[in-house]
Design an enzyme around this catalytic site. Structure first.
Site, mmCIF file in Angstrom:
data_model
loop_
_atom_site.group_PDB
_atom_site.id
_atom_site.type_symbol
_atom_site.label_atom_id
_atom_site.label_comp_id
_atom_site.label_asym_id
_atom_site.label_seq_id
_atom_site.Cartn_x
_atom_site.Cartn_y
_atom_site.Cartn_z
ATOM 1 N N GLU A 202 -6.106 -0.345 -8.348
ATOM 2 C CA GLU A 202 -4.885 -1.140 -8.568
ATOM 3 C C GLU A 202 -5.321 -2.607 -8.540
ATOM 4 O OE1 GLU A 202 -2.031 -0.953 -5.350
ATOM 5 O OE2 GLU A 202 -0.389 -1.739 -6.579
ATOM 6 N N ASP A 281 7.539 1.668 -5.755
ATOM 7 C CA ASP A 281 8.449 1.141 -4.724
ATOM 8 C C ASP A 281 9.672 0.556 -5.424
ATOM 9 O OD1 ASP A 281 6.577 1.262 -2.243
ATOM 10 O OD2 ASP A 281 5.370 0.294 -3.795
HETATM 11 N N1 HPA Z 1 -0.358 -0.033 -3.322
HETATM 12 C C1 HPA Z 1 -0.828 0.116 -2.085
HETATM 13 N N2 HPA Z 1 -0.060 0.403 -1.055
HETATM 14 C C2 HPA Z 1 1.239 0.590 -1.262
HETATM 15 C C3 HPA Z 1 1.777 0.452 -2.510
HETATM 16 C C4 HPA Z 1 0.931 0.140 -3.609
HETATM 17 O O1 HPA Z 1 1.321 0.000 -4.788
HETATM 18 N N3 HPA Z 1 3.093 0.692 -2.377
HETATM 19 C C5 HPA Z 1 3.328 0.981 -1.082
HETATM 20 N N4 HPA Z 1 2.203 0.911 -0.402
HETATM 21 ZN ZN ZN Z 2 1.697 3.195 -4.471
#
Ligand code: HPA
Ligand code: ZN
Length: 339
Positions: A202, A281
Site C-alpha cells: 500500500e 474504511d
Molecule cells: N492500511 C493499514 N492499516 C489499516 C488500513 C489500511 O488501509 N485500514 C485500517 N487499518
Molecule cells: Zn485495509
C-alpha cells in the site's frame, strides 16, 4: 442489454467485499451516540467538525484518527451496533458476502476484553446472515506497529474463539514494519488452521509483497498496488492467481494515488491479476462498495463486462466453498446478461 445507468448497474450487481475494517465503518453520527452513552469525550464539537478532520496526507494521519475514534467502543452492544450499521448499509448495496477485519489490540490495549469485542461483532454477523442474507468470514488482524510478543499474546487470547475466526491479517503502519517481523506468529496461526492474509504494497515497497508471499505464506494480498513496480512479482501473482484486494477510494484519500484516473485496477486486470474492489474504511474515505466501483468505473471508463469481471473476482477470491463460489459467479453472469 437494457439501457440502465452505470450507477444502477453497479448497485444491482451481486458482489463480495474482502477488505473491510469494521472499525473503519464507524460513522460520525454513531460515534457521537456511543460516546454519549458511554460518557466518553470526542475532541470535536459536532459531526460536521469531525468530518472536516477527515483529510489525510498518508496512512499514518488516517490511522491516528481511526484509533482515536475506536476508543469510544466499550461494550458488546457497541460492537454489535457498529457491525449491524455496516451490514444494514451494504445490504442496500446488494452485497452478498463480506470478509471483514477486526483489530482486537485496538480494544484489548484499552482494557476491553477480547470476548466482548468478538461476541458483539459475531452476534451482528449471525443476525446479518439470518435477516439480511449476507454470508461472512471474520479475520482477526494484528497491528504491525506493535511487536511480535503482542501479536502472540493476541493469538493466544483468540484461542477460546477459534471457531469464530476464519483467518488472520496484518494491518496498521506499513513502512518500517515488514511482514517478516511476524514470520513466527503467522507460522503459528497457520498451524492452528487459520487462513492468512496481509496488507502489503500500500505504502510499503514491492519487497513487502514478496515477503508476505514467501515468508508469511499468505494466500491473498490486501492492497498490493506497488506490485506494478516489479514485473517479476506481477508474473508470480498472475501465475498463482493470488488475489489482490484493492481499495480505490482509500488509495485516493491516503494519497496512494493522486487521482482515480491513476488507479492501477484496469492495468492489473490487463495483466491477468485476480483483483477485487473493496472499501477498506468507508466511514473515513467517503464511500462503501458501490461508490468504490463507481469511482473507478467513471475515472477509467470501465465497461459493464469489466465491472462484472470484478464482481466475479470478488467471489473467486473469497473463502466461500467452491460450490458457493460457482453459484455466485453464475448469478453475476446472469445479471450481466440481463442488463
Ligand atoms: N492500511 C493499514 N492499516 C489499516 C488500513 C489500511 O488501509 N485500514 C485500517 N487499518
Ligand atoms: Zn485495509
Amino acid at each position: 442489454m437494457k439501457n440502465i445507468s452505470i450507477e444502477e448497474f453497479i448497485s444491482g450487481m451481486p458482489k463480495a467485499e474482502l477488505h473491510l475494517h469494521i472499525e473503519g465503518t464507524f460513522e460520525p453520527e454513531l460515534m457521537f451516540e456511543i460516546a454519549k452513552r458511554n460518557g466518553k469525550q470526542i475532541p470535536y464539537e459536532s459531526v460536521d467538525q469531525l468530518k472536516k478532520a477527515y483529510k489525510f496526507n498518508n496512512l499514518q494521519e488516517f490511522l491516528d484518527i481511526y484509533y482515536a475514534g475506536a476508543n469510544v467502543l466499550i461494550t458488546e452492544q457497541d460492537f454489535y451496533d457498529l457491525t449491524w450499521a455496516y451490514l444494514s448499509k451494504v445490504h442496500q448495496e446488494n452485497l452478498a458476502h463480506t470478509e471483514l477485519f477486526f483489530d482486537p489490540q485496538t480494544h484489548t490495549d484499552r482494557g476491553v476484553p477480547f470476548g466482548v469485542v468478538i461476541k458483539g461483532i459475531r452476534n451482528a454477523l449471525e443476525d446479518g446472515k439470518e435477516k439480511l442474507g449476507i454470508s461472512y468470514k471474520l479475520i482477526m488482524s494484528f497491528l504491525r506497529h506493535l511487536d511480535e510478543a503482542a501479536a502472540f499474546n493476541t493469538l493466544e487470547e483468540a484461542m477460546p474463539y477459534k471457531d469464530w475466526i476464519d483467518g488472520v491479517g496484518l494491518d496498521s503502519s506499513e513502512l518500517g514494519n515488514p511482514p517478516s517481523k511476524f514470520e513466527r506468529v503467522f507460522a503459528k496461526a497457520s498451524a492452528v488452521g487459520f487462513r492468512v492474509v496481509a496488507h502489503a504494497g500500500e505504502e510499503g515497497p514491492s519487497s513487502y509483497i514478496w515477503e508476505a508471499l514467501d515468508v508469511l505464506h499468505v494466500n491473498r494480498i490486501d492492497h498490493g498496488n506497488r506490485a506494478m513496480e516489479d514485473m517479476d512479482l506481477v508474473d508470480r501473482l498472475a501465475e498463482m492467481q493470488i488475489p489482490l484486494t484493492l481499495c480505490p477510494l482509500s488509495n485516493l484519500e491516503l494519497k496512494v494515488v493522486q487521482h482515480l484516473k491513476d488507479h492501477p485496477v484496469v492495468k492489473m486486470m490487463d495483466k491477468n491479476l485476480l483483483v477485487t474492489v473493496n472499501s477498506d474504511d468507508p466511514a473515513y474515505f467517503g464511500g462503501y462498495m458501490n461508490a468504490n466501483y463507481l469511482g473507478v468505473a467513471k475515472a477509467l471508463n470501465m465497461s459493464k463486462e469489466q465491472l462484472a469481471a470484478l464482481a466475479k473476482n470478488s467471489f473467486k477470491a473469497s473463502w466461500l466453498s467452491d460450490k458457493e463460489k460457482e453459484e455466485k459467479i453464475l448469478l453475476v453472469d446472469a445479471y450481466l446478461k440481463a442488463h
